[in-house]
Design a protein around this motif. Structure first.
Motif, PDB file in Angstrom:
ATOM      1  N   THR A 141       0.755  -1.495   0.424  1.00 41.66           N
ATOM      2  CA  THR A 141       0.482  -0.108  -0.086  1.00 41.66           C
ATOM      3  C   THR A 141       0.770   1.072   0.048  1.00 41.66           C
ATOM      4  OG1 THR A 141       0.334   0.149   2.557  1.00 41.66           O
ATOM      5  CG2 THR A 141      -1.756  -0.764   1.239  1.00 41.66           C
ATOM      6  N   SER A 142      -0.013   2.642   0.194  1.00 43.29           N
ATOM      7  CA  SER A 142       1.117   3.356  -0.215  1.00 43.29           C
ATOM      8  C   SER A 142       2.129   3.193   0.885  1.00 43.29           C
ATOM      9  CB  SER A 142       0.077   4.456  -0.785  1.00 43.29           C
ATOM     10  OG  SER A 142      -0.908   4.880   0.281  1.00 43.29           O
ATOM     11  N   ALA A 143       1.331   3.384   2.502  1.00 43.99           N
ATOM     12  CA  ALA A 143       1.367   3.440   4.249  1.00 43.99           C
ATOM     13  C   ALA A 143       3.106   2.360   3.781  1.00 43.99           C
ATOM     14  CB  ALA A 143       1.072   3.497   4.611  1.00 43.99           C
ATOM     15  N   GLU A 144       2.731   1.466   3.271  1.00 43.89           N
ATOM     16  CA  GLU A 144       3.586   0.059   3.209  1.00 43.89           C
ATOM     17  C   GLU A 144       5.140   0.725   2.075  1.00 43.89           C
ATOM     18  OE1 GLU A 144       1.267  -3.559   4.132  1.00 43.89           O
ATOM     19  OE2 GLU A 144       1.212  -3.430   1.988  1.00 43.89           O
ATOM     20  N   ARG A 145       4.628   1.902   1.032  1.00 37.80           N
ATOM     21  CA  ARG A 145       5.590   2.083   0.249  1.00 37.80           C
ATOM     22  C   ARG A 145       6.555   2.899   1.299  1.00 37.80           C
ATOM     23  NH1 ARG A 145       2.569   4.070  -4.792  1.00 37.80           N
ATOM     24  NH2 ARG A 145       4.447   4.793  -5.095  1.00 37.80           N
ATOM     25  N   ARG A 146       5.937   3.821   1.977  1.00 40.33           N
ATOM     26  CA  ARG A 146       7.049   4.857   2.804  1.00 40.33           C
ATOM     27  C   ARG A 146       7.610   4.656   3.628  1.00 40.33           C
ATOM     28  NH1 ARG A 146       1.588   7.820   1.642  1.00 40.33           N
ATOM     29  NH2 ARG A 146       1.068   7.076   3.903  1.00 40.33           N
ATOM     30  N   MET A 147       6.695   3.008   4.475  1.00 39.36           N
ATOM     31  CA  MET A 147       8.128   2.353   5.392  1.00 39.36           C
ATOM     32  C   MET A 147       8.936   1.725   4.492  1.00 39.36           C
ATOM     33  SD  MET A 147       6.973  -0.805   8.034  1.00 39.36           S
ATOM     34  CE  MET A 147       6.049  -1.363   6.079  1.00 39.36           C
ATOM     35  N   ILE A 148       8.643   1.007   3.464  1.00 44.81           N
ATOM     36  CA  ILE A 148      10.139   0.351   2.750  1.00 44.81           C
ATOM     37  C   ILE A 148      10.978   1.331   2.686  1.00 44.81           C
ATOM     38  CG2 ILE A 148      10.450  -0.961   0.602  1.00 44.81           C
ATOM     39  CD1 ILE A 148       7.676  -1.807   1.356  1.00 44.81           C
ATOM     40  N   ALA A 149      10.210   2.199   1.617  1.00 38.10           N
ATOM     41  CA  ALA A 149      11.467   3.701   1.576  1.00 38.10           C
ATOM     42  C   ALA A 149      12.389   3.997   2.238  1.00 38.10           C
ATOM     43  CB  ALA A 149      10.969   4.315   0.548  1.00 38.10           C
ATOM     44  N   GLY A 150      11.665   4.033   4.175  1.00 37.47           N
ATOM     45  CA  GLY A 150      12.529   4.394   5.057  1.00 37.47           C
ATOM     46  C   GLY A 150      13.319   3.625   5.307  1.00 37.47           C
ATOM     47  N   PHE A 151      13.128   2.279   5.223  1.00 36.88           N
ATOM     48  CA  PHE A 151      13.609   0.855   5.551  1.00 36.88           C
ATOM     49  C   PHE A 151      14.729   0.694   4.705  1.00 36.88           C
ATOM     50  CE2 PHE A 151      14.926  -3.128   3.769  1.00 36.88           C
ATOM     51  CZ  PHE A 151      15.137  -4.181   5.595  1.00 36.88           C
ATOM     52  N   LEU A 152      14.870   1.371   3.101  1.00 41.11           N
ATOM     53  CA  LEU A 152      16.053   1.758   1.975  1.00 41.11           C
ATOM     54  C   LEU A 152      16.840   2.292   3.002  1.00 41.11           C
ATOM     55  CD1 LEU A 152      14.205   0.440  -0.700  1.00 41.11           C
ATOM     56  CD2 LEU A 152      16.194  -0.872   0.549  1.00 41.11           C
TER      57      LEU A 152
END
Length: 160
Positions: A141-152
């Protein structure tokens, strides 16, 4: 013989009492009784290590987990499915240890943090994976995508 029958009968009665049916109105609409737990992306930290996992929240039911620490150029990937990437590197050349959760071989690979499968998951919300069931997409989801970008970003940084 009665030492066995009495506890067995009590157990059956207890199970029958606990399994009583509820009217359909009392079941929450989002959680039907036959609905499987939802799989989603989750991020956690253990000391300086970040763990990005696709699975059921607060459980050991994981399809894929990606771990890294600040300053790493690669991430370690575990799970029943692996990113469908030509740049995936086997972490060990010898026999794989048994996975205590599934009883099967533990699959551990390494992947560059700049690989298209990880960056595409953050930017497009989709990762092509492969496993015993074949190839399929894991979405975010868009919220998960932001979380994944933060992880990277966290893994690519030089600080914890």
């Amino acid at each position: 013989m009665f030492k066995v029958l009495i506890p067995a009968a009590a157990s059956i009665a207890l199970v029958a009492f606990a399994a009583r049916t509820q009217p359909l109105d009392s079941v929450m609409p989002m959680q039907a009784a036959s609905e499987a737990p939802a799989m989603a992306w989750h991020l956690s930290h253990e000391a300086s290590m970040a763990k990005l996992a696709y699975g059921v929240a607060n459980s050991d039911q994981l399809a894929l987990m990606v771990t890294c620490s600040p300053g790493d150029s690669t991430a370690v990937v575990y799970g029943d499915v692996q990113p469908a990437s030509a740049r995936l590197i086997a972490a060990s050349q010898g026999p794989a240890p048994l996975d205590p959760m599934s009883g099967g071989d533990a699959v551990e690979t390494r992947l560059s943090l700049h690989d298209a499968s990880l960056t595409g998951l953050a930017s497009r919300g989709s990762m092509l994976v492969q496993g015993e069931a074949g190839r399929f997409n894991l979405s975010a989801t868009s919220a998960e995508r932001r979380m994944i970008a933060g992880f990277l970003a966290y893994c690519g940084s030089s600080r914890a």
